[in-house]
Structures are given as C-alpha cells and as structure tokens.
Design a protein around this motif. Structure first.
Motif, mmCIF file in Angstrom:
data_model
loop_
_atom_site.group_PDB
_atom_site.id
_atom_site.type_symbol
_atom_site.label_atom_id
_atom_site.label_comp_id
_atom_site.label_asym_id
_atom_site.label_seq_id
_atom_site.Cartn_x
_atom_site.Cartn_y
_atom_site.Cartn_z
ATOM 1 N N TYR A 63 0.874 14.727 3.059
ATOM 2 C CA TYR A 63 -0.527 14.345 3.249
ATOM 3 C C TYR A 63 -0.611 12.857 3.607
ATOM 4 O O TYR A 63 -1.380 12.465 4.500
ATOM 5 N N ARG A 64 0.161 12.044 2.911
ATOM 6 C CA ARG A 64 0.165 10.607 3.211
ATOM 7 C C ARG A 64 0.601 10.364 4.652
ATOM 8 O O ARG A 64 0.002 9.545 5.359
ATOM 9 N N GLN A 65 1.624 11.086 5.093
ATOM 10 C CA GLN A 65 2.083 10.949 6.470
ATOM 11 C C GLN A 65 0.989 11.341 7.454
ATOM 12 O O GLN A 65 0.825 10.713 8.506
ATOM 13 N N ALA A 66 0.225 12.378 7.109
ATOM 14 C CA ALA A 66 -0.852 12.842 7.980
ATOM 15 C C ALA A 66 -1.923 11.773 8.134
ATOM 16 O O ALA A 66 -2.380 11.476 9.243
ATOM 17 N N VAL A 67 -2.322 11.163 7.016
ATOM 18 C CA VAL A 67 -3.368 10.137 7.048
ATOM 19 C C VAL A 67 -2.882 8.890 7.769
ATOM 20 O O VAL A 67 -3.563 8.348 8.653
ATOM 21 N N VAL A 68 -1.693 8.439 7.426
ATOM 22 C CA VAL A 68 -1.148 7.219 8.026
ATOM 23 C C VAL A 68 -0.930 7.405 9.528
ATOM 24 O O VAL A 68 -1.297 6.528 10.326
ATOM 25 N N SER A 69 -0.357 8.539 9.923
ATOM 26 C CA SER A 69 -0.084 8.783 11.340
ATOM 27 C C SER A 69 -1.354 8.758 12.167
ATOM 28 O O SER A 69 -1.361 8.290 13.309
ATOM 29 N N THR A 70 -2.446 9.243 11.594
ATOM 30 C CA THR A 70 -3.702 9.370 12.333
ATOM 31 C C THR A 70 -4.559 8.118 12.267
ATOM 32 O O THR A 70 -5.180 7.725 13.258
ATOM 33 N N GLU A 71 -4.601 7.470 11.115
ATOM 34 C CA GLU A 71 -5.545 6.375 10.912
ATOM 35 C C GLU A 71 -4.949 4.976 11.014
ATOM 36 O O GLU A 71 -5.660 4.026 11.371
ATOM 37 N N ASP A 72 -3.677 4.829 10.689
ATOM 38 C CA ASP A 72 -3.101 3.478 10.642
ATOM 39 C C ASP A 72 -1.579 3.589 10.648
ATOM 40 O O ASP A 72 -0.935 3.477 9.604
ATOM 41 N N ALA A 73 -1.014 3.776 11.829
ATOM 42 C CA ALA A 73 0.426 4.029 11.940
ATOM 43 C C ALA A 73 1.276 2.887 11.416
ATOM 44 O O ALA A 73 2.448 3.080 11.072
ATOM 45 N N THR A 74 0.705 1.683 11.306
ATOM 46 C CA THR A 74 1.472 0.520 10.828
ATOM 47 C C THR A 74 1.229 0.246 9.343
ATOM 48 O O THR A 74 1.673 -0.788 8.843
ATOM 49 N N PHE A 75 0.534 1.145 8.655
ATOM 50 C CA PHE A 75 0.136 0.898 7.268
ATOM 51 C C PHE A 75 1.289 0.473 6.374
ATOM 52 O O PHE A 75 1.163 -0.462 5.577
ATOM 53 N N GLU A 76 2.425 1.152 6.475
ATOM 54 C CA GLU A 76 3.534 0.901 5.555
ATOM 55 C C GLU A 76 4.123 -0.501 5.712
ATOM 56 O O GLU A 76 4.744 -1.024 4.787
ATOM 57 N N THR A 77 3.911 -1.124 6.862
ATOM 58 C CA THR A 77 4.549 -2.426 7.118
ATOM 59 C C THR A 77 3.565 -3.551 7.426
ATOM 60 O O THR A 77 3.965 -4.723 7.446
ATOM 61 N N ASN A 78 2.296 -3.234 7.683
ATOM 62 C CA ASN A 78 1.379 -4.314 8.060
ATOM 63 C C ASN A 78 0.937 -5.142 6.858
ATOM 64 O O ASN A 78 1.217 -4.791 5.708
ATOM 65 N N ASN A 79 0.253 -6.227 7.122
ATOM 66 C CA ASN A 79 -0.195 -7.147 6.064
ATOM 67 C C ASN A 79 -1.608 -6.829 5.574
ATOM 68 O O ASN A 79 -2.286 -7.690 5.012
ATOM 69 N N GLY A 80 -2.032 -5.591 5.804
ATOM 70 C CA GLY A 80 -3.373 -5.179 5.426
ATOM 71 C C GLY A 80 -4.329 -5.151 6.594
ATOM 72 O O GLY A 80 -5.438 -4.633 6.496
ATOM 73 N N ILE A 81 -3.879 -5.702 7.724
ATOM 74 C CA ILE A 81 -4.720 -5.796 8.914
ATOM 75 C C ILE A 81 -4.048 -5.081 10.076
ATOM 76 O O ILE A 81 -2.848 -5.240 10.304
ATOM 77 N N ASN A 82 -4.821 -4.300 10.794
ATOM 78 C CA ASN A 82 -4.324 -3.615 11.988
ATOM 79 C C ASN A 82 -4.483 -4.572 13.165
ATOM 80 O O ASN A 82 -5.585 -4.757 13.676
ATOM 81 N N SER A 83 -3.387 -5.211 13.585
ATOM 82 C CA SER A 83 -3.465 -6.229 14.633
ATOM 83 C C SER A 83 -3.966 -5.656 15.953
ATOM 84 O O SER A 83 -4.735 -6.303 16.675
#
Length: 246
Positions: A63-83
């Motif tokens: 489920y986490r992969q589904a949400v991250v893949s769709t909404e914020d692919a850089t979530f696991e590594t970004n600084n909280g901001i989608n550049s």
C-alpha cells in the motif's frame, strides 16, 4: 553610451532591491508560520468523522508503494519538498500572471500532510501559505522519520463517507484490515483520497477502476510490481470483495 550605463545600473539596482525585498518577505512569512504538534498531526480534520488509526508497523508495504508511486515518487529520499512540484508551481504561476491558466504544482506527501494539518480551512494556496507550507514540510522532515510522516498522512486523508484514513475506509468498503487486502484492493484504496466524492466504489466503479489502474501503472513504472502482477490486477473486477452497504 553613458545613458545605457545609467540604465543598466538602474536595472541592476532594482533587481537587487527586488531580491532583498523578496528575502525579507520570505523571512517574515516563515517567522509567522504556525506551529504543528504531534497531537495535531494525529488528529482527524473533522472531530465528528470516523477514524481507525493505523500504526506504521501495520501499514502494508504494498500500500505504501502504491501511494508513494502515485503521489510522490521521491518521498523516501526527498527533504519533505517535491522539487519537481515546486518548479511546476513557479512555471505555472508565471504563466498564470500572464493569463495562461491557473498556478499550481505537485506537492510532496509531507507537504500534503502540512496542508491537511495546518491549512485545512484555506481554500486557496496564497503565496504566504505556500511558503509556510514548504518551510513546515522541510521542518517536519527534520523532526520525524519517514515512517512516522507516512503514518500521519495515511490516517489524515479524507476517504469519503465521513471517514478518515486508509484503515477506516478499508474496513468500510471491505470489512477487512488494510493489510488483508489484495494488491488490486490496496491500489484502489491508495487512489481514493485524491477525490473521494468522485472515486466512490458504490456509485462510480468505472471511474474508480480508471484511477486504480493509474495507481497500478505507477507502481509498475517504478518497479514495485511485475508486468504479470500489473496485468492481473488491472483485469480484476473493481468491486472484487466489496461489501454492500446496509
């Protein structure tokens, strides 16, 4: 030649003053940003809504992969901001200033959490609110681990029927915990929160199916599921396992 030099110096001075003024505005805006507490991050947006809170350890990885893949692919590594989202926001706002569309940009999961927590009553993303949102998202990323941020987020999402959170809507639609759902069902739940009034499994199953398949395609493109898993899941009846309302 002298006139050109004077004009150039004037333009340079105006440019420097604009940067200084912009910096002062950003500093004042950040200084005025609201404080977000852990209690606020955990609470429902609507006190009267229903919420079955799910802890990070119980959130299925799929489920986490589904949400991250769709909404914020850089979530696991970004600084909280989608550049990429910030770039899109700047570009769209420049176009909007010239009457070409409406300014908007993609938000990271952490930014969405900030909006749902601190700015849930703000209809329009003003420049002040957007600056504060970016600052607070960066700040939360420094304070909380990714697992905790994701936990806050998936419990905060409005899923329709006055229910908040993935576990709550899973129990409502399937009468099963989120971790007991199949791949296609978890992908369905992952897509509902974007527009729960439209993505309604009872009234708009065909629209929900389109959204589910977008989620599955994002997972496939990000290497989270195989081609055979993607194909099988997209062919599954969208109302598979759905419990009819009383």
């Amino acid at each position: 030649m002298r006139m050109i030099k004077r004009l150039f110096k004037l333009l340079l001075l105006l440019f420097v003053l604009a940067i200084v003024a912009g910096g002062i505005y950003v500093w004042i805006t950040i200084d005025d940003a609201p404080t977000i507490t852990t209690a606020q991050l955990k609470e429902k947006a609507n006190p009267e809504g229903e919420q079955i809170y799910i802890k990070s350890a119980d959130i299925p990885q799929r489920y986490r992969q589904a949400v991250v893949s769709t909404e914020d692919a850089t979530f696991e590594t970004n600084n909280g901001i989608n550049s990429d989202g910030v770039k899109a926001l700047i570009e769209s706002n420049i176009k909007a200033a010239f009457g070409q569309g409406v300014g908007r940009g993609g938000s990271s999961i952490t930014q969405q959490l900030v909006k749902l927590t601190a700015f849930k009553n703000d209809a329009e993303p003003t420049p002040k609110r957007k600056i504060q949102e970016l600052y607070l998202a960066y700040h939360l990323n420094q304070v909380y681990p990714k697992n905790q941020i994701f936990e806050f987020y998936v419990n905060k999402i409005y899923e329709g029927y006055n229910r908040y959170g993935a576990e709550t809507i899973s129990q409502f639609y399937y009468q099963k915990p989120l971790k007991a759902l199949s791949l296609d069902q978890q992908a369905t739940i992952a897509g509902l929160g974007q527009s729960p009034a439209i993505y309604n499994l009872y009234t708009n199953p065909s629209t929900v199916k389109e959204r589910r398949n977008i989620v599955l395609l994002s997972m496939f493109n990000n290497g989270e599921i195989s081609e055979s898993q993607y194909t099988q899941a997209t062919k599954t009846d969208i109302q598979h396992g759905l419990v009819k309302p009383n």
